[in-house]
Scaffold this motif. Structure first.
Motif, mmCIF file in Angstrom:
data_model
loop_
_atom_site.group_PDB
_atom_site.id
_atom_site.type_symbol
_atom_site.label_atom_id
_atom_site.label_comp_id
_atom_site.label_asym_id
_atom_site.label_seq_id
_atom_site.Cartn_x
_atom_site.Cartn_y
_atom_site.Cartn_z
ATOM 1 N N LEU A 244 0.817 -1.092 -0.020
ATOM 2 C CA LEU A 244 -0.052 0.173 -0.011
ATOM 3 C C LEU A 244 0.657 1.121 -0.212
ATOM 4 C CD1 LEU A 244 -2.799 1.369 0.193
ATOM 5 C CD2 LEU A 244 -2.452 1.283 2.844
ATOM 6 N N ARG A 245 0.410 1.998 -0.795
ATOM 7 C CA ARG A 245 1.399 3.375 -1.160
ATOM 8 C C ARG A 245 0.585 4.383 -0.741
ATOM 9 N NH1 ARG A 245 4.957 5.609 -6.322
ATOM 10 N NH2 ARG A 245 5.708 7.516 -5.349
ATOM 11 N N LYS A 246 0.867 5.333 0.187
ATOM 12 C CA LYS A 246 0.182 6.270 0.888
ATOM 13 C C LYS A 246 0.498 7.630 -0.135
ATOM 14 C CE LYS A 246 -1.151 4.670 5.366
ATOM 15 N NZ LYS A 246 -0.699 5.228 6.813
ATOM 16 N N LEU A 247 -0.226 8.176 -0.753
ATOM 17 C CA LEU A 247 0.301 9.475 -1.719
ATOM 18 C C LEU A 247 -0.098 10.842 -0.993
ATOM 19 C CD1 LEU A 247 -1.253 7.884 -5.180
ATOM 20 C CD2 LEU A 247 1.014 7.648 -3.962
ATOM 21 N N THR A 248 0.733 11.619 -1.060
ATOM 22 C CA THR A 248 0.556 12.970 -0.268
ATOM 23 C C THR A 248 -0.381 13.632 -0.817
ATOM 24 O OG1 THR A 248 3.179 12.802 0.085
ATOM 25 C CG2 THR A 248 1.930 14.846 0.333
ATOM 26 N N SER A 249 -1.388 13.989 0.125
ATOM 27 C CA SER A 249 -2.531 14.849 -0.243
ATOM 28 C C SER A 249 -2.037 16.312 -0.519
ATOM 29 C CB SER A 249 -3.667 14.785 0.830
ATOM 30 O OG SER A 249 -3.124 15.040 1.841
ATOM 31 N N SER A 250 -2.995 17.222 -1.138
ATOM 32 C CA SER A 250 -2.454 18.733 -1.519
ATOM 33 C C SER A 250 -3.868 19.371 -0.994
ATOM 34 C CB SER A 250 -2.395 19.016 -2.944
ATOM 35 O OG SER A 250 -1.138 18.237 -3.312
#
Length: 520
Positions: A244-250
């Motif tokens: 699982l790769r958590k992607l940085t939110s903006s």
């Protein structure tokens, strides 16, 4: 206890519950109970060797149970997100418990299956979801009530994983259209392992590897979610044995809140394929737990569809608000979604547990989850739905009674009024924070949630304020942290909360700040 005694005890219990609700505002109860871990050990009697009288059991309710109960429906409970309830929902649970049926197949309880199919079709219309999700629609779409959003996420991960396994085993050329040469090499390696394991299985007395859940194939799979996704997404990936790769939110322009952008998703897919990994799923969130942010489906959905990635949407909290037309912006892009879930037991006045979930293609799910022993077969299985194929457990309760009772007893207009009330009360608190020179909003108010913190104070000081508020006990709220910033969350949770309670909460927060922070 015979039926006559049950009638008397049942009426007494109904009165007790009704009194509890009536006294939540006027009584002595607080949101949090005044107990410490292990409090019950000293109060518990020895295991009974003979029956206790019902009178004696009732005498123990207050000191042993209610004195240690967190009162989620107290007007000053502002923690987490709401847990919905209503008298019709309680009545539905009484009937469900009284019938005590276990509806794992259509034949094991026809009304349980049929009512669930029909009430979930009601919700498709009321929430404005795509018609292809309906059980009654032409095509393979379907809906089911899961226990929680956590269960739904796990099921979605299993389904997405099986879909990708099938593509590799049956349609390996599919990946040639979307994959780099590095992924192509990965596919060839996986297929080689599959063939080798098949040969070994033919000479091995052990059970064969499950075709659609073959761990040989998904060892290079990677799923995505925003760094704002619920912790259950991480747990689901862990239990499913996938990366699982958590992607940085903006911060997005639409809501001023944290969201996953399509550019971030596209970049991650490209990077992972270059490493020989196989992106297969995105778990998007509509109404994140920390700040009620929204991953905009109309932006990320086309990327998922183009890249052959399963798109699951966790709308546990915010999904209920779709019943109001003014909140339909939450459903933009829903046509791109493969599976969708929300918790009716958060905001639709239906008590826990009731978590509807829909699949765009339910026929695949049946195929992937099918285990068909003789004792579960029946003469109608070719034409009837067996919900055991859409969940981990075999057994299931009559949850759809809650939807049926609540919608019929209260009506859509009453539910809309309740949801709009949550949003309005949150707006009152947000306005108090904006006018207060000591505090600031962390993100704009969204739906029934307000995120705030002290101005010009560090994380440690804001954490001290939160702890002091909960130690004080007059109100209860919980904190969160996004991108290193600690803040407090005030969620409108109780149907008994009024505007006077919002002003009371603000007054308590100011008082505790002056006492615990400013006095240092």
């Amino acid at each position: 206890m015979d039926s006559q005694e049950f009638r008397q005890a049942g009426k007494r219990m109904v009165d007790y519950v009704a009194d509890y609700w009536d006294e939540l505002r006027t009584g002595q109860r607080r949101p949090l109970p005044p107990v410490k871990p292990g409090y019950l050990n000293e109060l518990m009697p020895e295991a009974p060797t003979k029956p206790d009288g019902w009178d004696r059991i009732f005498q123990d309710l207050e000191p042993m149970i209610m004195n240690g109960n967190t009162n989620w429906h107290h007007p000053h409970f502002f923690a987490y997100f709401p847990t919905a309830c209503s008298y019709p929902a309680i009545a539905a649970d009484i009937l469900s418990g009284g019938i005590s049926a276990v509806g794992f197949t259509w034949k094991s309880c026809p009304s349980m299956t049929e009512l669930e199919m029909s009430t979930l079709d009601w919700l498709v219309d009321l929430l404005g979801l795509p018609q292809h999700f309906k059980n009654a629609a032409e095509g393979p779409g379907c809906g089911i009530i899961q226990s929680t959003a956590s269960d739904a996420t796990l099921i979605a991960i299993f389904a997405a994983r099986a879909t990708a396994v099938e593509k590799i085993k049956v349609f390996p050329s599919f990946f040639e259209r979307v994959a780099s040469s590095k992924v192509g090499e990965t596919i060839k390696t996986l297929l080689s392992k599959v063939r080798q394991n098949t040969v070994e299985e033919e000479t091995n007395e052990c059970a064969a590897l499950p075709y659609y859940h073959d761990p040989t194939v998904f060892e290079k799979f990677v799923a995505y979610c925003s760094d704002q996704a619920h912790s259950s997404v991480e747990k689901g990936a862990m239990l499913a044995g996938i990366r699982l790769r958590k992607l940085t939110s903006s911060l997005d322009e639409q809501l001023g809140n944290y969201a996953l952008t399509k550019e971030t998703l596209e970049k991650a897919i490209k990077e992972d394929r270059a490493k020989g990994l196989i992106p297969f799923m995105l778990i998007a969130t509509v109404g994140t737990t920390s700040t009620c942010g929204v991953d905009h489906l109309e932006e990320i959905g086309p990327v998922c569809n183009k890249e052959g990635i399963w798109l699951h949407v966790d709308a546990a909290y915010a999904g209920s608000f779709l019943i109001c037309p003014e909140f339909h912006y939450l459903a933009k892009g829903m046509e791109f979604v493969d599976s969708y879930n929300f918790n009716a037991h958060k905001c639709l006045m239906m008590n826990f547990d009731c978590s509807p979930m829909w699949f765009k293609n339910g026929a695949h799910i049946v195929k992937y989850f099918n285990v068909d022993p003789l004792y579960l077969k029946h003469e109608h299985q070719a034409t009837a739905s067996d919900y055991r194929h859409f969940q981990v457990a075999l057994g299931r309760r009559f949850r759809s009674l809650k939807i049926w009772f609540v919608l019929r007893s209260l009506g859509v207009a009453r539910l809309q009024e309740y949801l709009r009330g949550l949003d309005k009360l949150a707006g009152v608190f947000a306005e108090l924070i904006q006018k207060d020179e000591d505090f600031e909003l962390f993100v704009p108010k969204h739906l029934g949630l307000v995120c705030f913190r002290m101005k010009d104070k560090n994380n440690e000081e804001n954490e001290k304020l939160c702890n002091a508020l909960n130690d004080d006990g007059r109100i209860h709220l919980v904190p969160s942290k996004v991108h290193g910033s600690y803040f407090l969350r005030l969620s409108i949770c109780s149907q008994f909360t009024k505007e006077e309670d919002i002003h009371f909460a603000h007054k308590v927060i100011k008082e505790i700040k002056e006492k615990e922070i400013d006095s240092l």
